[in-house]
Design an enzyme around this catalytic site. Structure first.
Site, PDB file in Angstrom:
ATOM      1  N   LYS A   1       1.834  -0.653  15.123  1.00 26.55           N
ATOM      2  CA  LYS A   1       3.278  -0.647  15.374  1.00 26.55           C
ATOM      3  C   LYS A   1       3.782  -1.864  16.163  1.00 26.55           C
ATOM      4  O   LYS A   1       4.991  -2.122  16.196  1.00 26.55           O
ATOM      5  CB  LYS A   1       3.679   0.624  16.140  1.00 26.55           C
ATOM      6  CG  LYS A   1       3.657   1.862  15.291  1.00 26.55           C
ATOM      7  CD  LYS A   1       4.776   1.839  14.253  1.00 26.55           C
ATOM      8  CE  LYS A   1       4.558   2.865  13.174  1.00 26.55           C
ATOM      9  NZ  LYS A   1       5.001   2.474  11.863  1.00 26.55           N
TER      10      LYS A   1
ATOM     11  N   PRO B   1      -3.312  -0.534  19.060  1.00 25.22           N
ATOM     12  CA  PRO B   1      -3.133  -0.971  17.676  1.00 25.22           C
ATOM     13  C   PRO B   1      -3.303   0.121  16.614  1.00 25.22           C
ATOM     14  O   PRO B   1      -3.005  -0.125  15.442  1.00 25.22           O
ATOM     15  CB  PRO B   1      -4.208  -2.046  17.499  1.00 25.22           C
ATOM     16  CG  PRO B   1      -5.240  -1.712  18.512  1.00 25.22           C
ATOM     17  CD  PRO B   1      -4.517  -1.114  19.677  1.00 25.22           C
TER      18      PRO B   1
ATOM     19  N   HIS C   1       0.827  -1.212   0.000  1.00 23.33           N
ATOM     20  CA  HIS C   1       0.000   0.000   0.000  1.00 23.33           C
ATOM     21  C   HIS C   1       0.856   1.255   0.000  1.00 23.33           C
ATOM     22  O   HIS C   1       1.875   1.326   0.683  1.00 23.33           O
ATOM     23  CB  HIS C   1      -0.891   0.028   1.253  1.00 23.33           C
ATOM     24  CG  HIS C   1      -2.033  -0.929   1.173  1.00 23.33           C
ATOM     25  ND1 HIS C   1      -3.163  -0.814   1.943  1.00 23.33           N
ATOM     26  CD2 HIS C   1      -2.215  -2.017   0.403  1.00 23.33           C
ATOM     27  CE1 HIS C   1      -3.997  -1.797   1.636  1.00 23.33           C
ATOM     28  NE2 HIS C   1      -3.442  -2.542   0.716  1.00 23.33           N
TER      29      HIS C   1
ATOM     30  N   TYR D   1      -9.133   4.828   8.176  1.00 24.48           N
ATOM     31  CA  TYR D   1      -9.231   5.142   9.602  1.00 24.48           C
ATOM     32  C   TYR D   1     -10.327   6.198   9.741  1.00 24.48           C
ATOM     33  O   TYR D   1     -10.185   7.303   9.216  1.00 24.48           O
ATOM     34  CB  TYR D   1      -7.914   5.714  10.134  1.00 24.48           C
ATOM     35  CG  TYR D   1      -6.783   4.705  10.264  1.00 24.48           C
ATOM     36  CD1 TYR D   1      -5.975   4.370   9.175  1.00 24.48           C
ATOM     37  CD2 TYR D   1      -6.518   4.096  11.486  1.00 24.48           C
ATOM     38  CE1 TYR D   1      -4.921   3.459   9.312  1.00 24.48           C
ATOM     39  CE2 TYR D   1      -5.471   3.178  11.637  1.00 24.48           C
ATOM     40  CZ  TYR D   1      -4.685   2.863  10.541  1.00 24.48           C
ATOM     41  OH  TYR D   1      -3.653   1.971  10.686  1.00 24.48           O
TER      42      TYR D   1
ATOM     43  N   TYR E   1       4.280   6.351   9.979  1.00 24.95           N
ATOM     44  CA  TYR E   1       3.463   5.188   9.575  1.00 24.95           C
ATOM     45  C   TYR E   1       4.302   4.169   8.813  1.00 24.95           C
ATOM     46  O   TYR E   1       4.249   2.972   9.094  1.00 24.95           O
ATOM     47  CB  TYR E   1       2.267   5.646   8.729  1.00 24.95           C
ATOM     48  CG  TYR E   1       1.150   4.626   8.710  1.00 24.95           C
ATOM     49  CD1 TYR E   1       0.062   4.743   9.567  1.00 24.95           C
ATOM     50  CD2 TYR E   1       1.194   3.526   7.849  1.00 24.95           C
ATOM     51  CE1 TYR E   1      -0.946   3.802   9.578  1.00 24.95           C
ATOM     52  CE2 TYR E   1       0.189   2.579   7.850  1.00 24.95           C
ATOM     53  CZ  TYR E   1      -0.881   2.713   8.706  1.00 24.95           C
ATOM     54  OH  TYR E   1      -1.873   1.764   8.717  1.00 24.95           O
TER      55      TYR E   1
END
Ligand code: APR
Ligand code: PHB
Length: 392
Positions: free
Chosen positions: A298, A294, A73, A202, A386
């Site tokens: 990570k 979560p 991604h 998200y 990220y």
């Protein structure tokens, strides 16, 4: 007494990968796991690998299936006020990507590699206890197949997760623990339905956070923020889908496809760090030393970074006889760990409804989301965290 070089407690991702990395360096280890192999593989966990983690797996010859089946991604979506905003992660973070690949698949790959290398991995071991950790000859005792067993080693790796025996074996007063427990949990499902999205979504919503992730072209992974202490009894599949539909709703004609729920569970959210990550010849790695909520995925990535450092300092010790690498271990890991803690806490704080906070905090969260989707600098900071820092 039997001897081995490294005794590893726990066959989660940390213990399994460490044993493999050591084997490659010509160092022998024994892994002790208290569950069955089936249980270890079936445990459903998060599924996002940082760019650097895939590099580590590739360098260790473990990336065949990740490369074939992992979903690469280049962006994520932040959705709030019913509107989606793409964060072009790779463009912002120097071309680095993330790979969506279920942790249980990775565990399967690691177990297969262990079987091929012929290393010792014992399941259904009980009563593991650690002794003489403050000497150069630590000892591990355990029960296996109804017999009391023990061996001496040079190093013990505590890879036995948050509830394991390793951290608990460190004498009182030698560790400082930092902790935050969040007033909510995550309900996660696996559903047999093609993902309704190509990138992770998200979502911030008045009813609570929701996340749309994926596992394969035919399996979706979705999460909902639920009240702390909630159990599955109140959560029928219908209620789960209805809640997901509301929280993920968007104003651009996008629709969430539903399908049979094949797995569901609820997990609490916690931030935790134990410092230092070492006591004598015991080294803690992964969830045994630190937990992140979560949001941002990570946990597994931090665990991989720990064991890469640990494998190096152990190899250094055998090559030179010097313990300076051992002395560096904890500080080297904690630097990355606190970055992971900060990022996971920030993502959690920005995206969840906090039951005891009022309208002021809700407005701040929306302002922060607005900034992330409108400021290139803010989006870049999020994207860099990220995709993660290089490990090797
Ligand atoms: N003796 C032997 N084995 C034990 C003991 C014990 N006393 N206690 C726990 N274990 C085993 C558990 O059964 C588990 O298989 O140790 C293993 C620890 O694995 P994880 O909890 O998966 O921890 P870790 O390998 O550090 O992986 C971190 O997994 O928990 C997720 O989100 C986390 O993705 C992160 C990653
Ligand atoms: C997952 O796919 O399980 C997942 C993805 C992203 C997260 C957490 C979990 O932040």
């Amino acid at each position: 007494m039997a001897r081995t070089q490294v005794g590893i407690v726990g066959a989660g991702p940390s213990g399994l990968l460490l044993s493999h990395l050591l084997e490659e360096l010509g160092i022998h280890s024994v892994v002790l796991e208290n569950r069955t192999q089936e249980y270890v593989i079936a445990r459903v966990r998060a599924g996002v690998l940082e760019h650097g983690v895939v590099d580590v797996l590739r360098a260790a010859g473990l990336a065949q299936r990740v490369e074939a089946e992992g979903l690469v991604h280049e962006g994520i979506e932040l959705r709030f006020n019913g509107h989606g905003h793409r964060i072009a992660m790779s463009d912002l973070a120097g071309g680095r990507t993330i790979t969506v690949y279920g942790q249980n698949k990775l565990v399967e790959d690691l177990i297969a590699a262990r079987a091929t290398s012929g290393g010792t991995l014992l399941y259904e071991v009980s009563d593991v206890s650690l002794h003489n950790l403050d000497t150069t000859r630590p000892t591990i005792r355990y029960r296996h197949d109804g017999r009391e067993e023990s061996f001496e080693c040079d190093v013990v790796a505590g890879c036995d997760g948050f509830h394991g025996v390793s951290r608990a074996s460190i004498p009182e007063g030698c560790l400082t623990e930092y902790e935050r427990v969040y007033p909510f949990g995550w309900l996660g499902i696996l559903a047999e339905v093609a993902p309704s999205t190509n990138e992770l979504i998200y979502a911030y919503h008045d009813r609570g956070f929701a996340l749309h992730s994926l596992r394969s072209p035919s399996v979706s992974r979705l999460y909902l923020q639920v009240a702390a202490g909630d159990d599955l009894t109140g959560w029928s599949d219908d209620r789960i889908w209805s809640e997901l539909q509301q929280r993920l709703a968007s104003d651009d004609g996008w629709a969430l496809q539903e399908g049979p729920v094949i797995e569901k569970g609820i997990a609490p959210l916690r931030s935790f760090v134990a410092e230092p990550m070492r006591y004598g010849r015991l080294f803690l790695a992964g969830d045994a030393a630190h937990i992140v909520p979560p949001t941002g995925a990570k946990g597994l990535n931090l665990a991989v970074a720990d064991v890469v450092v640990l494998a190096h300092v152990i190899a250094d010790y055998y090559a030179t006889g010097s313990e300076t690498g051992f002395d560096r271990y904890s500080a080297a890991c904690l630097k990355r760990v606190w970055q992971g803690e900060r990022f996971s806490w920030m993502m959690t704080s920005m995206l969840h409804r906090f039951p005891d906070e009022g309208e002021f905090v809700r407005r701040l969260q929306l302002a922060q989301l607005e900034q992330v989707v409108s400021s290139r600098a803010a989006a870049t900071a999020l994207a860099e965290s990220y995709v993660g820092l290089p490990i090797l």
